[in-house]
Motif scaffolding. Structure first.
Motif, short mmCIF file in Angstrom:
data_model
loop_
_atom_site.label_atom_id
_atom_site.label_comp_id
_atom_site.label_asym_id
_atom_site.label_seq_id
_atom_site.Cartn_x
_atom_site.Cartn_y
_atom_site.Cartn_z
N GLU A 149 39.66 49.99 38.86
CA GLU A 149 40.42 50.18 37.47
C GLU A 149 40.72 49.25 36.86
O GLU A 149 39.03 49.42 35.75
CB GLU A 149 41.49 49.76 37.82
CG GLU A 149 42.22 51.47 38.89
CD GLU A 149 44.20 51.30 38.80
OE1 GLU A 149 44.81 50.65 38.21
OE2 GLU A 149 44.45 52.33 39.66
N SER A 150 39.41 47.25 36.79
CA SER A 150 39.70 46.41 36.62
C SER A 150 38.11 46.95 36.10
O SER A 150 37.31 45.92 35.50
CB SER A 150 39.51 45.39 36.42
OG SER A 150 38.98 45.33 38.24
N ARG A 151 37.41 47.69 36.60
CA ARG A 151 35.44 47.58 35.76
C ARG A 151 35.38 48.44 34.74
O ARG A 151 34.61 47.53 34.43
CB ARG A 151 35.23 48.98 37.28
CG ARG A 151 34.15 47.74 38.88
CD ARG A 151 34.54 46.27 38.69
NE ARG A 151 35.55 45.83 38.68
CZ ARG A 151 35.64 44.26 38.25
NH1 ARG A 151 34.08 43.58 37.95
NH2 ARG A 151 36.71 43.26 37.98
N GLU A 152 36.11 49.14 34.58
CA GLU A 152 36.33 49.86 33.61
C GLU A 152 36.93 48.29 32.33
O GLU A 152 35.49 49.27 31.30
CB GLU A 152 37.43 51.19 33.41
CG GLU A 152 36.99 51.53 31.97
CD GLU A 152 38.42 53.32 31.80
OE1 GLU A 152 38.33 53.43 30.62
OE2 GLU A 152 39.44 53.19 33.07
N ARG A 153 37.99 48.01 31.96
CA ARG A 153 37.26 46.81 30.84
C ARG A 153 37.19 45.40 30.79
O ARG A 153 36.21 45.18 30.06
CB ARG A 153 39.33 47.03 30.72
CG ARG A 153 39.71 47.76 30.44
CD ARG A 153 41.25 48.19 30.24
NE ARG A 153 41.56 47.26 29.09
CZ ARG A 153 43.10 46.50 27.81
NH1 ARG A 153 43.69 46.97 28.45
NH2 ARG A 153 43.02 46.35 27.32
N TYR A 154 37.07 44.93 32.54
CA TYR A 154 36.05 43.64 32.58
C TYR A 154 34.69 44.08 33.56
O TYR A 154 35.19 43.13 34.51
CB TYR A 154 37.16 43.12 33.12
CG TYR A 154 38.95 42.53 31.91
CD1 TYR A 154 38.31 42.74 30.85
CD2 TYR A 154 40.05 43.92 32.46
CE1 TYR A 154 39.80 42.87 30.14
CE2 TYR A 154 41.11 43.76 31.77
CZ TYR A 154 41.29 43.42 30.39
OH TYR A 154 41.98 43.71 30.07
N PRO A 155 33.95 44.93 33.22
CA PRO A 155 32.62 44.97 34.09
C PRO A 155 32.25 43.22 34.79
O PRO A 155 31.75 43.31 35.71
CB PRO A 155 31.76 45.73 33.72
CG PRO A 155 32.74 45.83 31.89
CD PRO A 155 34.06 45.49 32.03
#
Length: 351
Positions: free
Chosen positions: A45-51
């Protein structure tokens, strides 16, 4: 704001609600930090906002990463001691979510370890930076209602169903409302009034088959006043969460800070003011000033959790005071332990 040419690389141990709302957005937006690594055991899930951050599958990988200087331990409270200790032993600076630890002995051990390792240990008490609490703090410190005689601080929810979050609502050390919300209540009382002389508490499980306390009332005994702390899972219509009566008057304040609401909507925080004030008055003052009777509605200035991270940054880079040192966490857990002892034995406990 001071020098921010030094960049502190940070890793976050969990990307649950705490990571998504209260840590990652602030670390990412603060110019002095770099959000370098986020732990997600199976999701992405973190890839969307903090790639641009590194996705890590195990917490221990953060401790072994020599590039990281700051570790944020925002996992279940039952893991705080173990993870924080490992990070400190690796020479990392550490932010530990509240409740700080399961026992005051653990809290003290971590505090002592941070000193011996010559690193910083910060407790995450973000509610010190809520606009409503800051309004109360200003009234108390300015003696606007004279000497405090009695005070009540509440932190309530309406949650009649038992939460699936095992670490909060199962028969585990550190679970229950006394730790979850009590950590905020204890910290705020100690910030405003210092260490009490004695404690009396009542705790119970009101929900059917609840394995932990979901109602708590704590009375703190001081030489010249009393402070009552309350938390419940059965408050559907909030009341005045701060009721302060002094020798000159009364101050009422609602828990009205909008930061969590804004963060849930996806609003990005910033170093500058980013959260609106309440849309209507949230406080009421009735006091005497220079012999005049004053009755007025008040609206709290917005708080800013970014100020916590700014204070952490200044402590790390410029030697400023630790905003919430381990010693503060030790005292909060000691107070909760005393309250639990009082509730268990049905007596006033001297502290």
């Amino acid at each position: 704001m001071m020098n921010r040419t030094t960049i502190i690389k940070a890793g976050i141990c969990s990307y649950g609600m705490s990571g998504k709302l209260f840590h990652a957005p602030f670390i990412n937006a603060h110019p002095g930090f770099e959000l370098s690594a986020i732990v997600e055991r199976s999701k992405n899930e973190s890839r969307e906002r903090y790639p641009e951050s590194k996705l890590v599958r195990a917490v221990d990988e953060l401790f072994e990463d020599d590039s990281l200087q700051l570790i944020i331990v925002n996992t279940p409270v039952q893991t705080h001691f173990d993870y924080a200790k490992k990070a400190l032993l690796k020479g990392k600076h550490v932010i530990v979510e509240k409740p700080f630890t399961v026992t005051s002995a653990q809290a003290q051990e971590l505090t002592d370890l941070a000193h011996s390792q010559n690193v910083h240990l910060f407790v995450y008490q973000n509610r010190r930076y809520d606009g409503d609490f800051l309004a109360v703090k200003e009234v108390v410190q300015s003696k606007l209602i004279g000497d405090i005689k009695e005070a009540e601080i509440r932190y309530d929810r309406y949650r009649p169903e038992i939460s699936p979050k095992v670490h909060k609502e199962s028969d585990l050390p550190g679970a229950g409302i006394s730790y979850d919300l009590g950590a905020h209540l204890a910290d705020q009382a100690l910030q405003l009034f210092g260490w009490p002389q004695a404690v009396f508490a009542d705790m119970m499980a009101m929900r059917d088959k609840s394995p932990v306390d979901d109602y708590v009332e704590i009375i703190l005994y001081y030489a010249a006043h009393r402070v009552r702390l309350k938390a419940s899972c059965f408050v559907k219509e909030p009341v005045q969460e701060y009721i302060f009566n002094g020798s000159l008057g009364t101050f009422l304040q609602k828990r009205s800070d909008l930061q969590e609401t804004m963060l849930l909507k996806g609003v990005k925080p910033s170093v500058e003011s980013w959260c609106p004030a309440p849309d209507k008055p949230d406080g009421f003052l009735h006091t005497t000033v220079d012999g005049k009777d004053i009755r007025e509605e008040r609206t709290a200035v917005p708080g800013n959790y970014m100020n916590y991270f700014e204070d952490v940054y200044q402590a790390l880079v410029n030697g400023a005071p630790n905003p919430v040192p381990g010693e503060d966490g030790v005292r909060s857990i000691r107070l909760i332990e005393a309250a639990k002892e009082s509730a268990r034995e049905g007596k006033v406990v001297k502290v």
